[in-house]
Design an enzyme around this catalytic site. Structure first.
Site, PDB file in Angstrom:
ATOM      1  N   LYS A  13       0.833  -1.214   0.000  1.00  0.00           N
ATOM      2  CA  LYS A  13       0.000   0.000   0.000  1.00  0.00           C
ATOM      3  C   LYS A  13       0.861   1.256   0.000  1.00  0.00           C
ATOM      4  O   LYS A  13       0.591   2.199  -0.733  1.00  0.00           O
ATOM      5  CB  LYS A  13      -0.901  -0.013   1.240  1.00  0.00           C
ATOM      6  CG  LYS A  13      -1.483   1.326   1.627  1.00  0.00           C
ATOM      7  CD  LYS A  13      -2.388   1.232   2.820  1.00  0.00           C
ATOM      8  CE  LYS A  13      -1.887   1.790   4.128  1.00  0.00           C
ATOM      9  NZ  LYS A  13      -1.391   3.150   4.216  1.00  0.00           N
ATOM     10  N   ASN A  14       1.927   1.248   0.808  1.00  0.00           N
ATOM     11  CA  ASN A  14       2.701   2.471   0.990  1.00  0.00           C
ATOM     12  C   ASN A  14       3.706   2.734  -0.128  1.00  0.00           C
ATOM     13  O   ASN A  14       4.409   3.734  -0.106  1.00  0.00           O
ATOM     14  CB  ASN A  14       3.366   2.480   2.373  1.00  0.00           C
ATOM     15  CG  ASN A  14       2.317   2.616   3.471  1.00  0.00           C
ATOM     16  OD1 ASN A  14       1.156   2.920   3.195  1.00  0.00           O
ATOM     17  ND2 ASN A  14       2.719   2.390   4.714  1.00  0.00           N
ATOM     18  N   ARG A  38      -3.973  10.989   3.491  1.00  0.00           N
ATOM     19  CA  ARG A  38      -3.009  12.096   3.459  1.00  0.00           C
ATOM     20  C   ARG A  38      -2.311  12.205   2.103  1.00  0.00           C
ATOM     21  O   ARG A  38      -1.432  13.029   1.909  1.00  0.00           O
ATOM     22  CB  ARG A  38      -1.963  11.872   4.557  1.00  0.00           C
ATOM     23  CG  ARG A  38      -2.510  12.131   5.941  1.00  0.00           C
ATOM     24  CD  ARG A  38      -1.608  11.545   6.997  1.00  0.00           C
ATOM     25  NE  ARG A  38      -0.239  12.023   6.940  1.00  0.00           N
ATOM     26  CZ  ARG A  38       0.179  13.173   7.466  1.00  0.00           C
ATOM     27  NH1 ARG A  38      -0.658  13.936   8.096  1.00  0.00           N
ATOM     28  NH2 ARG A  38       1.442  13.532   7.374  1.00  0.00           N
ATOM     29  N   ASP A  70       4.586   0.128  12.011  1.00  0.00           N
ATOM     30  CA  ASP A  70       3.346  -0.521  11.552  1.00  0.00           C
ATOM     31  C   ASP A  70       3.278  -2.001  11.937  1.00  0.00           C
ATOM     32  O   ASP A  70       2.216  -2.601  11.872  1.00  0.00           O
ATOM     33  CB  ASP A  70       3.226  -0.361  10.033  1.00  0.00           C
ATOM     34  CG  ASP A  70       3.272   1.097   9.638  1.00  0.00           C
ATOM     35  OD1 ASP A  70       2.291   1.799   9.871  1.00  0.00           O
ATOM     36  OD2 ASP A  70       4.328   1.547   9.140  1.00  0.00           O
ATOM     37  N   CYS A  85      -4.616   8.060   9.626  1.00  0.00           N
ATOM     38  CA  CYS A  85      -4.990   7.319  10.825  1.00  0.00           C
ATOM     39  C   CYS A  85      -4.762   8.155  12.076  1.00  0.00           C
ATOM     40  O   CYS A  85      -3.854   8.978  12.118  1.00  0.00           O
ATOM     41  CB  CYS A  85      -4.161   6.045  10.903  1.00  0.00           C
ATOM     42  SG  CYS A  85      -4.780   4.744   9.845  1.00  0.00           S
ATOM     43  N   VAL A 104       8.247   6.301  16.721  1.00  0.00           N
ATOM     44  CA  VAL A 104       7.891   6.968  15.459  1.00  0.00           C
ATOM     45  C   VAL A 104       6.645   7.844  15.623  1.00  0.00           C
ATOM     46  O   VAL A 104       6.634   9.004  15.212  1.00  0.00           O
ATOM     47  CB  VAL A 104       7.706   5.938  14.323  1.00  0.00           C
ATOM     48  CG1 VAL A 104       7.325   6.639  13.022  1.00  0.00           C
ATOM     49  CG2 VAL A 104       8.984   5.122  14.134  1.00  0.00           C
TER      50      VAL A 104
END
Ligand code: EPU
Length: 453
Positions: free
Chosen positions: A36-37, A110, A324, A134, A346
């Protein structure tokens, strides 16, 4: 190739309710596709080209639909073969979009902030609405705006959003990031590749998804070199073409299923999971006592049948243990023998999800102090960003609401490992980043159903 099915703006997929009867080991095989990222950023990169791009191994997740819709309203023609995971993006006719439309399509994403550099190059201006994402911290965009300003952009905050222009064009520059932000590094890359002259970025994030974005941009004709000391040098070029690229696999999704295997005492082969981008996760998984079999075509994660071990762990930017993975792993640590210590460095606010785990029977205490390692930038603040997890604890079914994407999947893992039935509300949020997770749960033998009660 089939035409894109667009998601109508405002469609509420977040409110559906999910029920899980826990206690069954997950057993079988699933496949992970592109990350996804990376996929969302590679889609934005296509805006920079003068010819069409093809992205492969694209997962069917709602974040891809959101970015597709955002690109469509900017004039990019998109064809999406959902089953084949192939996306064709034609940016021949990029045009302005209305901020209200961007807002409606972006929802809580975002991603619009990353449209700025490419749109400034293509149209001379960019408009973005207030951004979401999120709820795991403040998630400001100050680095992004500073980056754009240092290329010569003028940032004007207006009531309807942020208006950005570059009346004198964008020029290469020297930028230092005080923190190796993934998004800010991507902002630099997507802006510098077509800026005039050379850009030198120090303090860059070097996540595998960023290296893959660099590979995408290089295919388009960009000149980018990555040094070993977090320095990236970009020589701007006048024109970029399209790309044909297979996205790297989603290491967050793979790690999440790995934790689910551990918590349910299961055995899951994750086809497509890759060793190198997951090296740090694999070390920790093994230290916790998880069984691993690393193969060319994927990784098998299983519970070895012996007690899991407590660990001390700190999240960090790559090559550290990524934030994550933290939330799924915490659920596994509730099943480990002894006291685990976790330091989240983070995001300042990524441990809020633990209170619902405590309601399910976990024993997790959160602290403001930096526990178990170095002090981080949240050390002098009031954020509960460290945790002590005492295990093993039996989890019991509960009524829980998804707080954010990774926290939501963690609740799903807890519910799968719990005794009795759990009701998970707002399950649609998980569709943002976990492709076909319902089908995957079925394939692995989970007992679940959807519906109001
Ligand atoms: N930050 C600032 N100012 C900024 C930007 C970031 O202070 O302008 C701070 C953030 O508040 C945070 C830290 O810098 O404390 C790191 O944020 P970063 O910019 O690295 O994160 P991001 O680019 O917004 C991406 C992923 C996240 C992932 C982080 C870290 C995407 C779409 N999102 O976010 O993924 O956690 O990098 O690896 O790529 C997820 O997939 O669930 C997710 C949240």
């Amino acid at each position: 190739m089939g035409a894109l099915t667009s998601v109508p703006p405002g469609k509420d997929t977040m409110s559906s309710t999910f029920h899980v009867r826990g206690g069954r080991p997950l057993d079988g095989e699933i496949t992970v596709r592109g990350a996804k990222n990376l996929v969302s950023k590679a889609m934005v990169a296509a805006l920079l080209g003068t010819s069409p791009s093809v992205l492969r191994s694209v997962p069917d997740i709602s974040d891809v639909r959101i970015v597709s819709n955002l690109l469509s309203i900017h004039g990019v023609k998109i064809e999406h073969d959902v089953a084949g995971g192939e996306l064709r993006l034609d940016p021949s006719n990029v045009e302005r979009a209305h901020v209200a439309d961007i807002d409606a399509h972006a929802g809580s994403s975002r991603i619009p902030i990353l449209f700025c550099g490419p749109l400034l190059h293509r149209l001379g201006e960019a408009i973005i609405p207030d951004l979401g994402g999120c709820r795991i911290g403040d998630r400001p965009i100050n680095y992004h705006l500073d980056v754009l300003r240092s290329f010569g952009a003028i940032v004007d905050k207006r009531e309807m959003g942020i208006h950005i222009t570059a009346p004198n064009g964008l020029r290469g520059t020297k930028i230092h990031l005080e923190y190796p932000s993934v998004g800010a590094t991507e902002q630099v890359l997507l802006t510098a590749v077509r800026a005039q002259g050379v850009t030198e970025l120090t303090g860059a994030a070097v996540e595998p998804e960023i290296e893959d974005l660099i590979a995408v941009l290089q295919k388009m004709g960009a000149l980018i070199s990555l040094q070993t000391d977090r320095t990236i040098t970009i020589e701007g070029v006048d024109e970029l073409g399209g790309y044909d690229h297979v996205a790297l696999a989603d290491r967050i999704e793979a790690g999440s299923w790995a934790c689910a295997a551990l918590v349910t005492k299961g055995d899951v082969f994750v086809r497509g999971a890759q060793q190198k981008p997951m090296a740090t996760f694999l070390n920790i998984f093994r230290k916790v006592g998880g069984g691993l079999e690393i193969r060319e075509d994927g990784i098998r994660f299983h519970h070895p049948g012996t007690p899991l071990k407590a660990i001390a762990l700190e999240t960090d930017v790559h090559p550290g243990f990524m934030t994550d993975w933290q939330q799924p792993l915490v659920v596994a640590l509730t099943q480990a023998d002894g006291i685990s210590i976790l330091h989240e460095t983070v995001y300042e606010n990524r441990l809020g999800f633990t209170s619902a785990l405590n309601d399910m029977g976990a024993r997790i205490q959160v602290y403001r102090e930096c526990l178990g390692g170095s002090s981080c930038r949240f050390g002098r603040s009031n954020y509960n960003h460290s945790a002590v997890v005492s295990g093993p604890t039996s989890l019991r079914g509960a009524d829980i609401t998804v707080p954010d994407l990774r926290g939501g999947f963690s609740y799903l893992i807890a519910a799968l490992g719990a005794e009795g039935v759990s009701t998970i509300r707002g399950i649609g949020l998980i569709d943002r980043g976990y492709e076909s997770f319902r089908d995957k749960l079925t394939a692995l033998g989970a007992d679940y159903w959807e519906g109001e009660e």
